[in-house]
Design a protein around this motif. Structure first.
Motif, mmCIF file in Angstrom:
data_model
loop_
_atom_site.group_PDB
_atom_site.id
_atom_site.type_symbol
_atom_site.label_atom_id
_atom_site.label_comp_id
_atom_site.label_asym_id
_atom_site.label_seq_id
_atom_site.Cartn_x
_atom_site.Cartn_y
_atom_site.Cartn_z
ATOM 1 N N UNK A 1 84.726 58.145 62.383
ATOM 2 C CA UNK A 1 84.968 59.831 63.585
ATOM 3 C C UNK A 1 85.360 58.191 64.440
ATOM 4 N N UNK A 2 84.107 58.184 64.948
ATOM 5 C CA UNK A 2 83.936 57.167 66.040
ATOM 6 C C UNK A 2 84.523 56.394 65.781
ATOM 7 N N UNK A 3 85.250 55.500 65.120
ATOM 8 C CA UNK A 3 85.759 53.754 64.986
ATOM 9 C C UNK A 3 87.207 54.148 64.877
ATOM 10 N N UNK A 4 87.484 55.778 65.036
ATOM 11 C CA UNK A 4 88.983 55.664 65.061
ATOM 12 C C UNK A 4 89.021 55.751 66.762
ATOM 13 N N UNK A 5 88.137 56.738 67.123
ATOM 14 C CA UNK A 5 88.291 56.853 68.819
ATOM 15 C C UNK A 5 88.389 56.123 69.145
ATOM 16 N N UNK A 6 87.657 54.028 68.639
ATOM 17 C CA UNK A 6 86.990 53.427 69.882
ATOM 18 C C UNK A 6 88.199 52.302 69.012
ATOM 19 N N UNK A 7 89.085 52.169 68.537
ATOM 20 C CA UNK A 7 90.773 51.828 68.189
ATOM 21 C C UNK A 7 91.537 52.532 68.927
ATOM 22 N N UNK A 8 91.232 53.524 69.298
ATOM 23 C CA UNK A 8 92.094 54.441 69.944
ATOM 24 C C UNK A 8 92.554 53.799 71.404
ATOM 25 N N UNK A 9 90.803 53.838 72.074
ATOM 26 C CA UNK A 9 90.284 54.207 72.918
ATOM 27 C C UNK A 9 91.082 52.181 73.750
ATOM 28 N N UNK A 10 90.553 50.680 72.174
ATOM 29 C CA UNK A 10 90.698 50.180 72.951
ATOM 30 C C UNK A 10 92.416 49.642 72.040
ATOM 31 N N UNK A 11 93.352 50.291 71.688
ATOM 32 C CA UNK A 11 94.340 49.849 72.011
ATOM 33 C C UNK A 11 94.715 50.019 72.862
ATOM 34 N N UNK A 12 94.573 51.382 74.007
ATOM 35 C CA UNK A 12 95.058 51.809 75.027
ATOM 36 C C UNK A 12 94.864 51.180 76.779
ATOM 37 N N UNK A 13 93.123 50.272 75.669
ATOM 38 C CA UNK A 13 92.807 49.299 77.215
ATOM 39 C C UNK A 13 93.527 48.000 77.002
ATOM 40 N N UNK A 14 93.823 47.427 75.430
ATOM 41 C CA UNK A 14 94.696 46.422 75.819
ATOM 42 C C UNK A 14 96.287 46.010 75.724
ATOM 43 N N UNK A 15 96.886 47.839 75.570
ATOM 44 C CA UNK A 15 98.347 47.588 76.017
ATOM 45 C C UNK A 15 98.175 47.949 77.468
ATOM 46 N N UNK A 16 97.403 48.041 78.266
ATOM 47 C CA UNK A 16 96.829 48.174 79.722
ATOM 48 C C UNK A 16 97.219 46.900 80.357
ATOM 49 N N UNK A 17 95.602 46.078 79.613
ATOM 50 C CA UNK A 17 95.369 44.701 79.807
ATOM 51 C C UNK A 17 97.014 43.677 80.158
ATOM 52 N N UNK A 18 97.842 44.335 78.984
ATOM 53 C CA UNK A 18 99.050 43.104 78.325
ATOM 54 C C UNK A 18 99.847 43.459 80.085
ATOM 55 N N UNK A 19 100.149 44.757 80.386
ATOM 56 C CA UNK A 19 100.873 45.210 81.376
ATOM 57 C C UNK A 19 100.100 44.345 82.558
#
Length: 312
Positions: free
Chosen positions: A282-300
C-alpha cells in the motif's frame, strides 16, 4: 529503448537537461520508467556501488531491464555512478551499462588523470562512455563523506588539460552543489562565472551537475511532523539555477536525495495515519505514484518532456 549518453548529450546540449536518477528499489525503478514514458523524456538510470551491493549487481540490473520491457517507449541509458576501478571492471565485464563514472576527484590532478585515462581506454574499447570528476563536492552520499572545508570548486584552468589528457566523455564539476540531504549552508548558489569559463574553454563539451536535488523544505517538515528529526536548515539547489545552468553546458543533472526524502515522507505519513496496517504494497504504491508525479515535474522543469521522440 537504450540510447547512448553520448547521443543524448549531443542532442540536448544548451537546450534541455537529462535527469540522471539514482535507484535502489523496484518501486523507484518502475516509477522512473513510468514517468519517463509518460513525459516522453529521455533519462539516465544511475546505479551506485551501494545499490549494487544492496540488491546484488545482477538483480538491480535485471529490475531495470524488466522495467524497460514493460515501458517500451521509455528512452534511457544505464550509468554506473561513483565507481572505482573494481566497480567499473565488474560493470564492464557484466555488460549492460552504456556509461560509467570514475570518481578520482579526491586524488591530486596527476593521479586523477592517470586513473581516469586508464578507465577511458578500457571502457571505450567496449563503446561505453566515461564520466570523470574534477573538483571535490562536499556532503554525504552513500559511502562518500567530504567535510565542507575540504570541498573546492573546479579550477577552469585545469579542465582543458584534463579532458585532453583523459579523453573522458563528460565531466562532473564542483560549482556550488553538495551531496546528500545536508546541502551547502548559506546562499552562495551555483557559481556561474566558473561554469561560463569552463564552457568558454570547452565549447560543446558535456558538463555534469552532481548534487542536483532541491531538498524541498516542506518535505522535510512533513517528515518531521510524522516523527522524523531531519535538520530544517538543509538547502538544495535552486530549481531556477539548475535550469539556468543548462545554458552553460550542463547536460546531466543528478538526482538522489529528493527521491529519498519523498520515500521517507510517504512512508512516515502512511504508518502514522494507518498504524493498524502493515502491508508494504500500500505505501509502496503511494510512493510510486508520488515519485512518478515528482519526476514528470522534473522532466518538465529541465525542458526534456517530449524530447524522447528525437531518438526514435
Amino acid at each position: 529503448m537504450l540510447v547512448s549518453p553520448k547521443l543524448m548529450f549531443e542532442n540536448c546540449y544548451g537546450k534541455y537537461g537529462i535527469a540522471a536518477v539514482n535507484v535502489f528499489t523496484m518501486e523507484q525503478v518502475l516509477a522512473l520508467f513510468r514517468a519517463g514514458e509518460k513525459a516522453s523524456a529521455p533519462f539516465i538510470v544511475q546505479l551506485t556501488p551501494k545499490a549494487r551491493n544492496y540488491a546484488s549487481p545482477g538483480m538491480v540490473l535485471a529490475m531495470v531491464n524488466a522495467a524497460a520491457d514493460l515501458y517500451k517507449d521509455a528512452v534511457f541509458a544505464i550509468h554506473l555512478d561513483h565507481g572505482d576501478e573494481s566497480h567499473i571492471k565488474d560493470a564492464l565485464d557484466s555488460g549492460g551499462y552504456q556509461s560509467v563514472m570514475i570518481d578520482a576527484s579526491h586524488d591530486d590532478f596527476a593521479n586523477n588523470v592517470k586513473r581516469t585515462k586508464r578507465i577511458v581506454q578500457n571502457a571505450h574499447e567496449l563503446n561505453v562512455c566515461v564520466e570523470a570528476e574534477l573538483g571535490v563536492l562536499g556532503g554525504v552520499e552513500d559511502d562518500i563523506s567530504i567535510e565542507e572545508k575540504y570541498a573546492k570548486y573546479t579550477n577552469p584552468d585545469e579542465v582543458e588539460r584534463f579532458v585532453s589528457e583523459t579523453q573522458c566523455d563528460s565531466l562532473a564539476v564542483a560549482v556550488g552543489t553538495s551531496h546528500g540531504a545536508y546541502k551547502f549552508s548559506g546562499n552562495q548558489g551555483l557559481q556561474f562565472d566558473i561554469l561560463s569559463e569552463i564552457q568558454d574553454r570547452l565549447p560543446g563539451f558535456p558538463i555534469v551537475l552532481h548534487g542536483g536535488s532541491a531538498v524541498n523544505l516542506q518535505e522535510i517538515k512533513r517528515i518531521n511532523n510524522s516523527g522524523g528529526i531531519l535538520g530544517e536548515d538543509a538547502s538544495g539547489v535552486d530549481p531556477d539555477e539548475v535550469v539556468k545552468s543548462i545554458g552553460y553546458g550542463v547536460v546531466k543533472i543528478n538526482i538522489a536525495t529528493d527521491t529519498r526524502l519523498l520515500w521517507t515522507r510517504v512512508h512516515r505519513e502512511f504508518f502514522r495515519d494507518s498504524p493498524d496496517l502493515f502491508d508494504p504494497v500500500i505505501p509502496g504504491s503511494e510512493y510510486m505514484d508520488a515519485y512518478e508525479e515528482f519526476m514528470v515535474n522534473k522532466f518538465k522543469m529541465f525542458k526534456a518532456n517530449g524530447k524522447a521522440k528525437n531518438f526514435n
